[in-house]
Write a protein that holds these residues in place. Structure first.
Motif, PDB file in Angstrom:
ATOM      1  N   TYR A 149       4.826  51.214  36.237  1.00 39.11           N
ATOM      2  CA  TYR A 149       4.745  51.487  37.671  1.00 39.11           C
ATOM      3  C   TYR A 149       3.312  51.796  38.096  1.00 39.11           C
ATOM      4  CZ  TYR A 149       9.849  51.791  38.243  1.00 39.11           C
ATOM      5  OH  TYR A 149      11.185  51.508  38.310  1.00 39.11           O
ATOM      6  N   PRO A 161       5.013  47.047  40.048  1.00 39.06           N
ATOM      7  CA  PRO A 161       3.991  46.204  40.697  1.00 39.06           C
ATOM      8  C   PRO A 161       4.543  44.846  41.108  1.00 39.06           C
ATOM      9  CG  PRO A 161       3.659  46.215  38.328  1.00 39.06           C
ATOM     10  CD  PRO A 161       4.762  47.201  38.604  1.00 39.06           C
ATOM     11  N   THR A 352       3.604  47.218  46.101  1.00 39.50           N
ATOM     12  CA  THR A 352       4.931  47.666  45.696  1.00 39.50           C
ATOM     13  C   THR A 352       5.847  47.551  46.907  1.00 39.50           C
ATOM     14  OG1 THR A 352       4.575  49.992  46.275  1.00 39.50           O
ATOM     15  CG2 THR A 352       3.946  49.314  44.041  1.00 39.50           C
TER      16      THR A 352
END
Length: 374
Positions: A149, A161, A352
């Motif tokens: 992450y 991502p 994200t």
């Protein structure tokens, strides 16, 4: 004709530093003339106070957005994506440009809907943006472990991502990467004032200028710029003049009243002492942006890699393929791929996204039964 109170399937998402309501195209009325009042009602506009309390909008342009998605019949494309910006105060529906942040939510949506099936190493979703006629490649792992992450500036917390690669991003409005024909130009913003600018269209039309030329240091805070009436008025004049100079519209009236969301104004200055990259303050829809819009960040990054632009003269580079942009909320790294004769082949960024809610959004008016798409 029978009428029913409308309840439309919808999904509420965060994409990058923006939020949007996502509709499947088939769930919307086939008559596009109905869309404006639907989107206005869903988000809570028009609202003279820009609060959007009577809807799902957040009171600022980055939180007042709509994405319309469908499975694509185009060769080599998985999803067709149309972006809509709703101006919080006036309720105007702006559809000329794409939103890069919301683009990051499109790929995961397609996987969640079963339109794209991930492979053993993750998912790759090819997205056709209808606003610009360009393709975006979204790559991510729906089963990404927590250890992978990342955190992006402007969003609390960490998430998996998502790589966004904007292919052939020059000329989103069909007038080339430098619509005025020059990498450095002059722009008249008053009868007695001209500014040195770069007018560039890479993923989005932008006007880039040196902060010092308008009496700024480049380090101003978001609050300081938002409360500066003279600054905001100047931003409008710059946008209007640049829109005409770039050929985006033919008259001052159209630039002020119709094309209110282009170009973005990007105010740049050298990076902080001891740092590399470039400082940027972004103004979108005549308002300072709290973070960094993906599309105009890509335009800025491309300008940093093209000699003769204002940005190239101010950036301190450490990586020939990547530009670090320092903005209100932190930093963003943008990758720029150049081809022959300095053609921008692609721009890429990591984002994200999150699906926040899925269900039905209720409208305070009826829609004809026959109006819904089959």
């Amino acid at each position: 004709m029978n009428e029913t109170r409308a309840a439309l399937p919808a999904t509420y998402v965060r994409g990058g530093t923006s939020r949007a309501i996502v509709f499947r195209r088939d769930d919307l009325p086939a008559d596009h003339r109905e869309w404006k009042r639907i989107f206005q009602s869903v988000l809570g506009s028009p609202d003279p106070d820009s609060k959007q309390l009577d809807g799902l909008g957040g009171g600022i342009t980055s939180l007042s957005k709509v994405a319309i998605l469908s499975r694509s019949a185009r060769d080599g494309v998985d999803v067709d994506y149309l972006f809509v910006q709703i101006e919080p105060a006036t309720g105007e529906m702006l559809m000329d440009a794409n939103c890069g942040n919301i683009s990051s939510a499109v790929g995961p949506f397609a996987v969640d809907e079963g339109w794209v099936v991930p492979g053993a190493t993750g998912a790759t979703v090819r997205i056709f943006n209808e606003n610009t006629g360009k393709v975006i490649v979204s790559s991510f792992d729906p089963e990404a472990p927590d250890s992978s992450y990342i955190e992006i500036a402007g969003v609390a917390g960490r998430a998996a991502p998502i790589s966004l690669r904007f292919e052939d991003p020059e000329g989103s409005m069909g007038r080339g990467g430098f619509p005025s024909g020059a990498r450095c130009d002059t722009l008249q913003v008053a009868s007695d004032r001209t500014l040195k600018v770069t007018l560039i269209d890479v993923t989005l039309p932008c006007v880039i200028l040196d902060a010092r030329d308008i009496g700024l240091t480049g380090n101003e805070t978001y609050a300081a710029l938002c409360s500066n009436a003279d600054f905001l008025s100047l931003m409008t004049e710059i946008r209007v003049s640049a829109a005409i100079r770039m050929g985006l519209c033919s008259s001052e009236g159209d630039a002020r009243q119709v094309l209110q969301n282009m170009p973005d104004v990007v105010i740049v200055s050298p990076p902080p002492e001891g740092k590399t990259g470039i400082i940027a303050r972004f103004v979108s829809c005549d308002r300072a942006h709290r973070a960094a819009p993906v599309t105009s960040s890509m335009a800025l990054a491309a300008a940093c890699r093209l000699r003769g632009t204002i940005a190239c003269d101010l950036e301190i580079a450490s990586n020939p393929l990547e530009v670090t942009i320092h903005h209100f909320s932190g930093t963003m790294d943008v990758r720029v791929e150049l081809g022959a004769k300095d053609r921008v082949v692609a721009t890429s960024v990591l984002r994200t996204a999150r699906r926040i809610m899925h269900g039905e959004v209720l409208l305070p008016f009826a829609l004809p039964d026959a109006g819904l798409a089959a």
